[in-house]
Design a protein around this motif. Structure first.
Motif, PDB file in Angstrom:
ATOM      1  N   ILE A 181      -4.147   7.103  10.835  1.00  0.00           N
ATOM      2  CA  ILE A 181      -3.613   6.114  11.801  1.00  0.00           C
ATOM      3  C   ILE A 181      -3.795   4.841  10.910  1.00  0.00           C
ATOM      4  O   ILE A 181      -3.011   3.902  10.970  1.00  0.00           O
ATOM      5  CB  ILE A 181      -3.943   6.163  13.207  1.00  0.00           C
ATOM      6  N   SER A 182      -4.968   4.562  10.639  1.00  0.00           N
ATOM      7  CA  SER A 182      -5.324   3.274   9.970  1.00  0.00           C
ATOM      8  C   SER A 182      -4.562   3.075   8.800  1.00  0.00           C
ATOM      9  O   SER A 182      -4.220   1.879   8.654  1.00  0.00           O
ATOM     10  CB  SER A 182      -6.888   3.302   9.705  1.00  0.00           C
ATOM     11  N   ILE A 183      -4.593   4.066   8.116  1.00  0.00           N
ATOM     12  CA  ILE A 183      -3.660   4.016   6.617  1.00  0.00           C
ATOM     13  C   ILE A 183      -2.254   3.743   6.920  1.00  0.00           C
ATOM     14  O   ILE A 183      -1.682   2.810   6.233  1.00  0.00           O
ATOM     15  CB  ILE A 183      -3.907   5.174   6.025  1.00  0.00           C
ATOM     16  N   ASP A 184      -1.685   4.241   7.968  1.00  0.00           N
ATOM     17  CA  ASP A 184      -0.242   4.071   8.214  1.00  0.00           C
ATOM     18  C   ASP A 184       0.011   2.741   8.832  1.00  0.00           C
ATOM     19  O   ASP A 184       1.039   2.042   8.417  1.00  0.00           O
ATOM     20  CB  ASP A 184       0.318   4.947   9.386  1.00  0.00           C
ATOM     21  N   GLN A 185      -0.963   2.036   9.594  1.00  0.00           N
ATOM     22  CA  GLN A 185      -1.084   0.775  10.205  1.00  0.00           C
ATOM     23  C   GLN A 185      -1.052  -0.273   9.008  1.00  0.00           C
ATOM     24  O   GLN A 185      -0.593  -1.222   9.035  1.00  0.00           O
ATOM     25  CB  GLN A 185      -2.321   0.497  11.143  1.00  0.00           C
ATOM     26  N   ALA A 186      -2.013  -0.027   7.964  1.00  0.00           N
ATOM     27  CA  ALA A 186      -2.263  -0.807   6.899  1.00  0.00           C
ATOM     28  C   ALA A 186      -0.851  -0.852   5.928  1.00  0.00           C
ATOM     29  O   ALA A 186      -0.627  -1.953   5.480  1.00  0.00           O
ATOM     30  CB  ALA A 186      -3.380  -0.375   5.894  1.00  0.00           C
ATOM     31  N   GLU A 187      -0.226   0.192   5.858  1.00  0.00           N
ATOM     32  CA  GLU A 187       0.975   0.515   5.139  1.00  0.00           C
ATOM     33  C   GLU A 187       2.212  -0.469   5.955  1.00  0.00           C
ATOM     34  O   GLU A 187       3.073  -1.047   5.225  1.00  0.00           O
ATOM     35  CB  GLU A 187       1.329   1.753   5.011  1.00  0.00           C
ATOM     36  N   LEU A 205       0.750  -1.164   0.060  1.00  0.00           N
ATOM     37  CA  LEU A 205       0.056   0.059  -0.001  1.00  0.00           C
ATOM     38  C   LEU A 205       0.843   1.244   0.060  1.00  0.00           C
ATOM     39  O   LEU A 205       0.554   2.162  -0.588  1.00  0.00           O
ATOM     40  CB  LEU A 205      -1.008   0.012   1.110  1.00  0.00           C
ATOM     41  N   ARG A 206       1.932   1.202   0.902  1.00  0.00           N
ATOM     42  CA  ARG A 206       2.808   2.384   0.664  1.00  0.00           C
ATOM     43  C   ARG A 206       3.434   2.986  -0.472  1.00  0.00           C
ATOM     44  O   ARG A 206       3.315   3.963  -1.032  1.00  0.00           O
ATOM     45  CB  ARG A 206       3.968   2.159   1.773  1.00  0.00           C
ATOM     46  N   SER A 207       3.838   1.627  -1.163  1.00  0.00           N
ATOM     47  CA  SER A 207       4.335   2.002  -2.592  1.00  0.00           C
ATOM     48  C   SER A 207       3.536   2.343  -3.648  1.00  0.00           C
ATOM     49  O   SER A 207       3.477   3.230  -4.300  1.00  0.00           O
ATOM     50  CB  SER A 207       5.074   0.689  -3.063  1.00  0.00           C
ATOM     51  N   SER A 263      -2.316  12.330   4.363  1.00  0.00           N
ATOM     52  CA  SER A 263      -3.136  13.243   4.433  1.00  0.00           C
ATOM     53  C   SER A 263      -4.402  13.198   3.449  1.00  0.00           C
ATOM     54  O   SER A 263      -5.544  13.041   3.599  1.00  0.00           O
ATOM     55  CB  SER A 263      -2.670  14.537   4.885  1.00  0.00           C
ATOM     56  N   GLU A 264      -3.569  13.298   2.245  1.00  0.00           N
ATOM     57  CA  GLU A 264      -4.348  13.127   0.881  1.00  0.00           C
ATOM     58  C   GLU A 264      -5.169  11.953   0.794  1.00  0.00           C
ATOM     59  O   GLU A 264      -6.518  11.769   0.408  1.00  0.00           O
ATOM     60  CB  GLU A 264      -3.605  13.413  -0.346  1.00  0.00           C
ATOM     61  N   LEU A 265      -4.627  10.645   1.082  1.00  0.00           N
ATOM     62  CA  LEU A 265      -5.325   9.487   1.076  1.00  0.00           C
ATOM     63  C   LEU A 265      -6.417   9.582   1.981  1.00  0.00           C
ATOM     64  O   LEU A 265      -7.560   8.690   1.752  1.00  0.00           O
ATOM     65  CB  LEU A 265      -4.536   8.346   0.965  1.00  0.00           C
ATOM     66  N   SER A 266      -6.332   9.910   3.106  1.00  0.00           N
ATOM     67  CA  SER A 266      -7.095   9.970   4.261  1.00  0.00           C
ATOM     68  C   SER A 266      -8.464  10.549   3.871  1.00  0.00           C
ATOM     69  O   SER A 266      -9.427  10.242   3.924  1.00  0.00           O
ATOM     70  CB  SER A 266      -6.559  10.549   5.482  1.00  0.00           C
ATOM     71  N   GLU A 267      -8.180  11.697   3.243  1.00  0.00           N
ATOM     72  CA  GLU A 267      -9.319  12.564   2.676  1.00  0.00           C
ATOM     73  C   GLU A 267     -10.004  11.888   1.747  1.00  0.00           C
ATOM     74  O   GLU A 267     -11.131  12.005   1.672  1.00  0.00           O
ATOM     75  CB  GLU A 267      -8.845  14.037   2.082  1.00  0.00           C
ATOM     76  N   LEU A 268      -9.391  11.200   0.796  1.00  0.00           N
ATOM     77  CA  LEU A 268     -10.081  10.650  -0.379  1.00  0.00           C
ATOM     78  C   LEU A 268     -10.785   9.573   0.299  1.00  0.00           C
ATOM     79  O   LEU A 268     -11.924   8.957  -0.309  1.00  0.00           O
ATOM     80  CB  LEU A 268      -9.083  10.570  -1.340  1.00  0.00           C
ATOM     81  N   SER A 269     -10.166   8.624   0.990  1.00  0.00           N
ATOM     82  CA  SER A 269     -10.819   7.428   1.255  1.00  0.00           C
ATOM     83  C   SER A 269     -11.750   7.382   2.438  1.00  0.00           C
ATOM     84  O   SER A 269     -12.470   6.397   2.642  1.00  0.00           O
ATOM     85  CB  SER A 269      -9.541   6.246   1.888  1.00  0.00           C
ATOM     86  N   GLY A 270     -11.832   8.578   3.265  1.00  0.00           N
ATOM     87  CA  GLY A 270     -12.527   8.400   4.362  1.00  0.00           C
ATOM     88  C   GLY A 270     -12.037   7.575   5.681  1.00  0.00           C
ATOM     89  O   GLY A 270     -12.570   7.853   6.698  1.00  0.00           O
ATOM     90  N   LYS A 277       0.031  -3.857   9.804  1.00  0.00           N
ATOM     91  CA  LYS A 277      -0.477  -4.043  11.107  1.00  0.00           C
ATOM     92  C   LYS A 277      -1.914  -4.731  10.428  1.00  0.00           C
ATOM     93  O   LYS A 277      -2.695  -4.218   9.651  1.00  0.00           O
ATOM     94  CB  LYS A 277      -0.516  -2.988  11.798  1.00  0.00           C
ATOM     95  N   LYS A 278      -2.413  -5.065  11.831  1.00  0.00           N
ATOM     96  CA  LYS A 278      -3.878  -5.824  11.259  1.00  0.00           C
ATOM     97  C   LYS A 278      -4.638  -4.546  11.627  1.00  0.00           C
ATOM     98  O   LYS A 278      -5.014  -4.044  12.458  1.00  0.00           O
ATOM     99  CB  LYS A 278      -4.245  -6.893  12.266  1.00  0.00           C
ATOM    100  N   ILE A 279      -5.755  -4.473  10.733  1.00  0.00           N
ATOM    101  CA  ILE A 279      -6.746  -3.305  10.588  1.00  0.00           C
ATOM    102  C   ILE A 279      -7.950  -4.286   9.769  1.00  0.00           C
ATOM    103  O   ILE A 279      -7.916  -5.365   9.284  1.00  0.00           O
ATOM    104  CB  ILE A 279      -6.708  -2.186   9.629  1.00  0.00           C
ATOM    105  N   SER A 280      -9.220  -3.680   9.776  1.00  0.00           N
ATOM    106  CA  SER A 280     -10.415  -4.440   9.222  1.00  0.00           C
ATOM    107  C   SER A 280     -10.223  -4.450   7.839  1.00  0.00           C
ATOM    108  O   SER A 280      -9.628  -3.635   7.174  1.00  0.00           O
ATOM    109  CB  SER A 280     -11.497  -3.710   9.652  1.00  0.00           C
ATOM    110  N   ALA A 281     -10.845  -5.643   7.194  1.00  0.00           N
ATOM    111  CA  ALA A 281     -10.342  -5.989   5.820  1.00  0.00           C
ATOM    112  C   ALA A 281     -11.222  -4.964   5.159  1.00  0.00           C
ATOM    113  O   ALA A 281     -10.882  -4.583   4.028  1.00  0.00           O
ATOM    114  CB  ALA A 281     -11.117  -7.328   5.525  1.00  0.00           C
ATOM    115  N   THR A 282     -12.293  -4.344   5.726  1.00  0.00           N
ATOM    116  CA  THR A 282     -13.233  -3.319   4.896  1.00  0.00           C
ATOM    117  C   THR A 282     -12.226  -2.057   4.619  1.00  0.00           C
ATOM    118  O   THR A 282     -12.444  -1.485   3.628  1.00  0.00           O
ATOM    119  CB  THR A 282     -14.359  -3.024   5.511  1.00  0.00           C
ATOM    120  N   LEU A 283     -11.555  -1.663   5.858  1.00  0.00           N
ATOM    121  CA  LEU A 283     -10.815  -0.277   5.590  1.00  0.00           C
ATOM    122  C   LEU A 283      -9.840  -0.616   4.475  1.00  0.00           C
ATOM    123  O   LEU A 283      -9.371   0.075   3.750  1.00  0.00           O
ATOM    124  CB  LEU A 283     -10.265  -0.057   6.965  1.00  0.00           C
TER     125      LEU A 283
END
Length: 93
Positions: A30-36, A7-9, A19-26, A39-45
């Motif tokens: 923190i969740s985006i950073d964890q996903a990158e 996801l980071r790449s 910040s931009e990805l957060s705005e676009l995805s809703g 780290k375990k986040i919900s499959a939906t996120l």
């Protein structure tokens, strides 16, 4: 499904900040950073983040308009439900 993507790449290829990805995805930063970081986040996120990134990668930032339009329509639907509920409550009073 989403675990096979870096996801980071992908975000960096799309030239988006967290910040931009957060705005676009809703999703929050923190969740985006964890996903990158894997780290375990919900499959939906995770799927929501990936969906936005893949759409931007394929269509460019013009897809931003589609994302915002979808979010605006969802907000309008929620407001209509709230208005309907408030109208019902006022009639009961």
């Amino acid at each position: 499904m989403c675990n096979h993507f870096d996801l980071r790449s992908l975000r960096e290829k799309c030239n988006l900040s967290l910040s931009e990805l957060s705005e676009l995805s809703g999703c929050n930063i923190i969740s985006i950073d964890q996903a990158e970081r894997g780290k375990k986040i919900s499959a939906t996120l995770r799927e929501k983040i990936l969906s936005v990134l893949l759409q931007i990668q394929e269509e460019g930032l013009t897809s931003e308009v589609k994302i915002w339009r979808t979010r605006a329509l969802q907000a309008e639907e929620k407001l209509a439900l709230i208005k309907e509920a408030m109208t019902g409550w006022i009639k009961k009073i």
